[in-house]
Design a protein around this motif. Structure first.
Motif, PDB file in Angstrom:
ATOM      1  N   GLU A 152       0.824  -1.220   0.000  1.00 46.63           N
ATOM      2  CA  GLU A 152       0.000   0.000   0.000  1.00 46.63           C
ATOM      3  C   GLU A 152       0.854   1.265   0.000  1.00 46.63           C
ATOM      4  O   GLU A 152       0.490   2.257  -0.616  1.00 46.63           O
ATOM      5  CB  GLU A 152      -0.962   0.010   1.197  1.00 46.63           C
ATOM      6  CG  GLU A 152      -1.994  -1.115   1.163  1.00 46.63           C
ATOM      7  CD  GLU A 152      -2.759  -1.227  -0.149  1.00 46.63           C
ATOM      8  OE1 GLU A 152      -3.015  -0.189  -0.797  1.00 46.63           O
ATOM      9  OE2 GLU A 152      -3.090  -2.356  -0.539  1.00 46.63           O
ATOM     10  N   HIS A 155       2.002   1.994  -3.429  1.00 46.74           N
ATOM     11  CA  HIS A 155       0.953   2.723  -4.165  1.00 46.74           C
ATOM     12  C   HIS A 155       1.000   4.222  -3.831  1.00 46.74           C
ATOM     13  O   HIS A 155       0.800   5.064  -4.699  1.00 46.74           O
ATOM     14  CB  HIS A 155      -0.435   2.195  -3.800  1.00 46.74           C
ATOM     15  CG  HIS A 155      -0.819   0.915  -4.489  1.00 46.74           C
ATOM     16  ND1 HIS A 155      -0.487   0.622  -5.792  1.00 46.74           N
ATOM     17  CD2 HIS A 155      -1.552  -0.145  -4.049  1.00 46.74           C
ATOM     18  CE1 HIS A 155      -0.984  -0.566  -6.114  1.00 46.74           C
ATOM     19  NE2 HIS A 155      -1.629  -1.052  -5.078  1.00 46.74           N
ATOM     20  N   TYR A 205      -1.035 -11.510  -8.276  1.00 49.65           N
ATOM     21  CA  TYR A 205      -1.909 -10.331  -8.252  1.00 49.65           C
ATOM     22  C   TYR A 205      -1.285  -9.180  -9.059  1.00 49.65           C
ATOM     23  O   TYR A 205      -1.992  -8.305  -9.565  1.00 49.65           O
ATOM     24  CB  TYR A 205      -2.166  -9.909  -6.795  1.00 49.65           C
ATOM     25  CG  TYR A 205      -3.153  -8.773  -6.680  1.00 49.65           C
ATOM     26  CD1 TYR A 205      -4.473  -8.928  -7.074  1.00 49.65           C
ATOM     27  CD2 TYR A 205      -2.763  -7.523  -6.189  1.00 49.65           C
ATOM     28  CE1 TYR A 205      -5.380  -7.881  -6.979  1.00 49.65           C
ATOM     29  CE2 TYR A 205      -3.653  -6.474  -6.084  1.00 49.65           C
ATOM     30  CZ  TYR A 205      -4.967  -6.664  -6.480  1.00 49.65           C
ATOM     31  OH  TYR A 205      -5.850  -5.619  -6.393  1.00 49.65           O
TER      32      TYR A 205
END
Ligand SMILES: [Zn+2]
Length: 264
Positions: A152, A155, A205
């Motif tokens: 995260e 990101h 993913y």
């Protein structure tokens, strides 16, 4: 002990005090920190304390945050910016922590105007200019081969120059065209591998989107750097320039040290 409750409620924040036993306990669950040299480890601890001072944490769905959890999150959040600087995380303050996998109810209207409602199981989310949301897994419940926090926060770095497109703000001397060529070739190669049903060495993913690929290879860069370097050497090299670290060399040095300690 430091004052997580005060921070949770956004009250007067003070720099946490962490003793040697607590550092040792929290870092034992983060073995990839061994790939840093001793000076970098101390700088990371210092940055983690700064991070705890300037960010606000919130436990969702009744999750009680304790000091060890906050420290573990801070160390992992700071690892990607150890040589970039905490300024890369400016402009937002919230870190929301959910227990385990959490479900986000989604409502989407498709091109035909049909409303779709479904439950999305996610490990985390990062909002541009907003909070980072992460799932917390205690100890062995952590899904294998996944680092939710590094994912995260990668990101967040990607979003710093707008959008989640797998192209973060590059440093002076780095080439956007080289980055784009290296990442798009690796992404195409990786998607083809996933499509063929091959067991990949990094999280499949990453084949969802170029932005997810950047986040997933960033997890691997810090957690299993020699594996990433062997599979995607050009990606490893770009990430090494971007994160200004060489964890694969650190891993090899660390394993050398461990091996020498083994009896004949
Ligand atoms: Zn993601």
């Amino acid at each position: 002990m430091f004052e997580s409750l005060r921070r949770l409620f956004g009250l007067q924040r003070s720099r946490p005090v962490v003793d040697a036993a607590q550092w040792a306990r929290v870092e034992a669950a983060l073995p990839f920190l061994d790939f840093l040299d001793p000076g970098d480890r101390l700088r990371l601890r210092d940055m983690a304390l700064d991070f705890l001072e300037i960010k606000q944490f919130h436990g969702a769905q009744g999750l009680q945050l304790d000091d060890d959890m906050l420290l573990a999150i801070a160390l992992q959040a700071c690892l990607p910016v150890l040589n970039i600087g905490l300024e890369a995380y400016a402009g937002w303050v919230g870190v929301v922590v959910y227990p385990g996998d959490f479900i986000i109810p989604r409502r989407e209207v498709d091109e035909a105007g049909v409303l779709h409602e479904y439950d999305d199981e996610v490990l985390g989310e990062a909002w541009e200019g907003g909070p980072v949301i992460i799932a917390w897994f205690a100890g062995a419940q952590q899904p294998a081969g996944v680092n939710v926090v590094i994912h995260e926060f990668a990101h967040k770095l990607d979003m710093e120059n707008g959008g989640v497109d797998g192209l973060p703000r590059l440093h002076a001397g780095m080439s956007r065209s080289t980055w784009a060529a290296v990442f798009s070739a690796a992404y195409d190669d990786f998607c083809a591998e996933v499509d063929r049903g091959v067991e990949t060495v990094i999280d499949p993913y990453g084949a969802e989107h170029p932005g997810e690929f950047f986040a997933v290879v960033s997890e691997a860069f810090f957690e299993t750097p020699t594996v990433l370097q062997e599979r995607f050497p050009a990606v490893y090299d770009q990430l090494s320039q971007f994160y200004r670290l060489d964890p694969a060399a650190g891993q090899i040095r660390h394993q050398g040290r461990c091996n020498r300690r083994l009896p004949d």
